[in-house]
Write a protein that holds these residues in place. Structure first.
Motif, PDB file in Angstrom:
ATOM      1  N   TYR A 213       0.819  -1.221   0.000  1.00 53.26           N
ATOM      2  CA  TYR A 213       0.000   0.000   0.000  1.00 53.26           C
ATOM      3  C   TYR A 213       0.850   1.267   0.000  1.00 53.26           C
ATOM      4  O   TYR A 213       0.365   2.349   0.310  1.00 53.26           O
ATOM      5  CB  TYR A 213      -0.953  -0.007   1.203  1.00 53.26           C
ATOM      6  CG  TYR A 213      -2.077  -1.012   1.063  1.00 53.26           C
ATOM      7  CD1 TYR A 213      -3.326  -0.636   0.586  1.00 53.26           C
ATOM      8  CD2 TYR A 213      -1.867  -2.349   1.386  1.00 53.26           C
ATOM      9  CE1 TYR A 213      -4.351  -1.560   0.451  1.00 53.26           C
ATOM     10  CE2 TYR A 213      -2.881  -3.285   1.250  1.00 53.26           C
ATOM     11  CZ  TYR A 213      -4.120  -2.888   0.779  1.00 53.26           C
ATOM     12  OH  TYR A 213      -5.134  -3.809   0.641  1.00 53.26           O
ATOM     13  N   GLY A 214       2.141   1.117  -0.315  1.00 55.19           N
ATOM     14  CA  GLY A 214       3.015   2.277  -0.386  1.00 55.19           C
ATOM     15  C   GLY A 214       3.371   2.872   0.967  1.00 55.19           C
ATOM     16  O   GLY A 214       3.777   4.032   1.045  1.00 55.19           O
ATOM     17  N   GLN A 215       3.231   2.083   2.027  1.00 52.54           N
ATOM     18  CA  GLN A 215       3.449   2.598   3.380  1.00 52.54           C
ATOM     19  C   GLN A 215       4.786   2.183   3.998  1.00 52.54           C
ATOM     20  O   GLN A 215       5.111   2.605   5.122  1.00 52.54           O
ATOM     21  CB  GLN A 215       2.326   2.118   4.298  1.00 52.54           C
ATOM     22  CG  GLN A 215       0.937   2.550   3.887  1.00 52.54           C
ATOM     23  CD  GLN A 215       0.771   4.051   3.908  1.00 52.54           C
ATOM     24  OE1 GLN A 215       0.871   4.691   4.949  1.00 52.54           O
ATOM     25  NE2 GLN A 215       0.533   4.632   2.740  1.00 52.54           N
ATOM     26  N   ALA A 216       5.566   1.373   3.314  1.00 49.26           N
ATOM     27  CA  ALA A 216       6.753   0.785   3.947  1.00 49.26           C
ATOM     28  C   ALA A 216       7.731   1.836   4.473  1.00 49.26           C
ATOM     29  O   ALA A 216       8.211   1.733   5.606  1.00 49.26           O
ATOM     30  CB  ALA A 216       7.459  -0.155   2.973  1.00 49.26           C
ATOM     31  N   LEU A 217       8.069   2.850   3.676  1.00 51.13           N
ATOM     32  CA  LEU A 217       9.035   3.857   4.134  1.00 51.13           C
ATOM     33  C   LEU A 217       8.492   4.658   5.311  1.00 51.13           C
ATOM     34  O   LEU A 217       9.232   4.961   6.256  1.00 51.13           O
ATOM     35  CB  LEU A 217       9.419   4.790   2.988  1.00 51.13           C
ATOM     36  CG  LEU A 217      10.294   4.194   1.882  1.00 51.13           C
ATOM     37  CD1 LEU A 217      10.564   5.244   0.817  1.00 51.13           C
ATOM     38  CD2 LEU A 217      11.597   3.659   2.444  1.00 51.13           C
TER      39      LEU A 217
END
Length: 301
Positions: A213-217
Motif C-alpha cells: 500500500y506504499g506505506q513501507a518507508l
C-alpha cells in the motif's frame, strides 16, 4: 528514543526476492552474481538462499550450489532460511554463517502457509535450535503477518509479542517483524513494536515491511524513531507476496538507503553501486525495477 546512529541493512533479494519469481528456474550463476554484487555494494548481511524442498520452492532448489559458488567476503554474513532439521543440515554442510526460522502471528496464516498451528510450528524449530547451538550457528527468527493477515485482518499486537518472545526465548538472537501483506501504517507499526519491545530488547528486533500500500518507508521511519536499527529490504523491490493480490512485495533497498542517507544514518552501503546492481538483476530477469530511487537515478529496465 530518537534515530539510531547506524542501521544494518539485511538484504533479502537472493532469497525472499527470488523465491516466488515466475517462469523458469533462475540460473545459479545469476544468483551468485547478485550476491557478489550486493556484497560489493557494502551490504554486510545477505540472506542468500533457502534450504527447502525444491518441490515446494523450485527457485531455491540449488541452495547448496549457490552457497558453494559465491565469492565470500570477510565481514559479510551469508544467511539462509531453514524451516526444519533437514534444511539446517544442508545449510550447515554448506558452511552458512546464520540460519533463519519463521513463524506467523496469525493462526490462519500458519495453517494455510505451513499446515500447522503457531504452537506446532514453534515446536518444530526446537531440533533446529538444538543443532544450531551445537554447531554455534546463530539463528534469526521471523514473525510474519505482524500488522495484518489476508485471512484474519488486523492482528493483535500482543499476539505478535507472544510469538516474538517465544522465538527469542528459544534462542533466536534477532527477531524480524514482517508486515507480510504490507497493510501496516505508522501508528499501527509503533503500537506493534511497543508491544513486542516489552518482551524482546529493541537491539534484537528488525523491521521487515512490505510496500503493498506504499506505506513501507513511512512505517520504517516510525520504527526508526523508536530505536529499531536493523531493516530488511530487497534490491529493486524484488519479491511479491503470493498471499496478497497485486502486492508489490518487499520495500526496495535503494529506497530505504536513500531515506537513511537523508537522515544522516550510517549504513556503509554505496547507493550508486546498489542502484546499478538493481538494474543489473532486473535486466537478468527481464522485469520492471520496483525501486523509485533506482528509476530516478538510473532510468528503468
Amino acid at each position: 528514543m530518537g534515530f539510531p546512529r547506524q542501521v544494518r541493512l539485511v538484504e533479502m533479494s537472493p532469497r525472499d526476492g527470488l523465491q516466488n519469481e515466475p517462469g523458469p528456474v533462475i540460473a545459479t550463476a545469476i544468483k551468485t552474481g547478485l550476491i557478489d554484487r550486493l556484497a560489493d555494494c557494502g551490504l554486510r548481511h545477505i540472506e542468500s538462499a533457502s534450504f527447502v524442498s525444491p518441490k515446494w520452492v523450485p527457485q531455491m532448489g540449488d541452495a547448496a550450489e549457490v552457497m558453494a559458488g559465491i565469492n565470500r567476503q570477510a565481514g559479510v554474513r551469508y544467511s539462509v532460511l531453514t524451516p526444519n532439521l533437514r534444511g539446517f543440515e544442508g545449510a550447515q554442510a554448506a558452511g552458512v554463517d546464520e540460519v533463519a526460522v519463521f513463524a506467523a502471528a496469525s493462526e490462519s496464516f500458519s495453517q494455510k502457509n505451513i499446515n500447522c498451528s503457531i504452537a506446532e510450528s514453534l515446536e518444530r524449530f526446537l531440533p533446529v535450535m538444538e543443532a544450531a547451538g551445537k554447531h554455534r550457528i546463530p539463528v534469526r527468527g521471523y514473525v510474519s503477518t505482524v500488522m495484518g493477515c489476508p485471512y484474519e485482518g488486523d492482528i493483535d499486537p500482543q499476539q505478535v509479542a507472544t510469538v516474538a518472545k517465544a522465538l527469542y526465548d528459544m534462542g533466536c538472537h534477532e527477531i524480524s517483524l514482517g508486515d507480510t501483506i504490507g497493510v501496516g501504517t505508522p501508528l499501527k507499526a509503533k503500537r506493534m513494536l511497543e508491544a513486542v519491545a516489552a518482551h524482546v530488547p529493541m537491539a534484537n528486533l528488525a523491521a521487515h515491511f512490505h510496500d503493498t500500500y506504499g506505506q513501507a518507508l513511512a512505517n520504517l521511519y516510525a520504527v526508526l524513531e523508536e530505536g529499531v536499527a536493523v531493516i530488511d529490504a530487497s534490491v529493486a523491490g524484488l519479491g511479491g507476496c503470493p498471499y496478497a493480490k497485486g502486492a508489490s512485495g518487499n520495500v526496495a533497498t535503494e529506497d530505504v538507503l536513500y531515506l537513511l542517507n537523508g537522515l544522516g544514518i550510517e549504513t556503509g552501503v554505496d547507493l550508486d553501486q546498489l542502484v546499478a546492481t538493481g538494474h543489473w538483476i532486473c535486466g537478468q530477469l527481464n522485469r520492471h525495477n520496483g525501486s523509485k530511487v533506482g528509476q530516478a537515478l538510473g532510468g528503468n529496465c
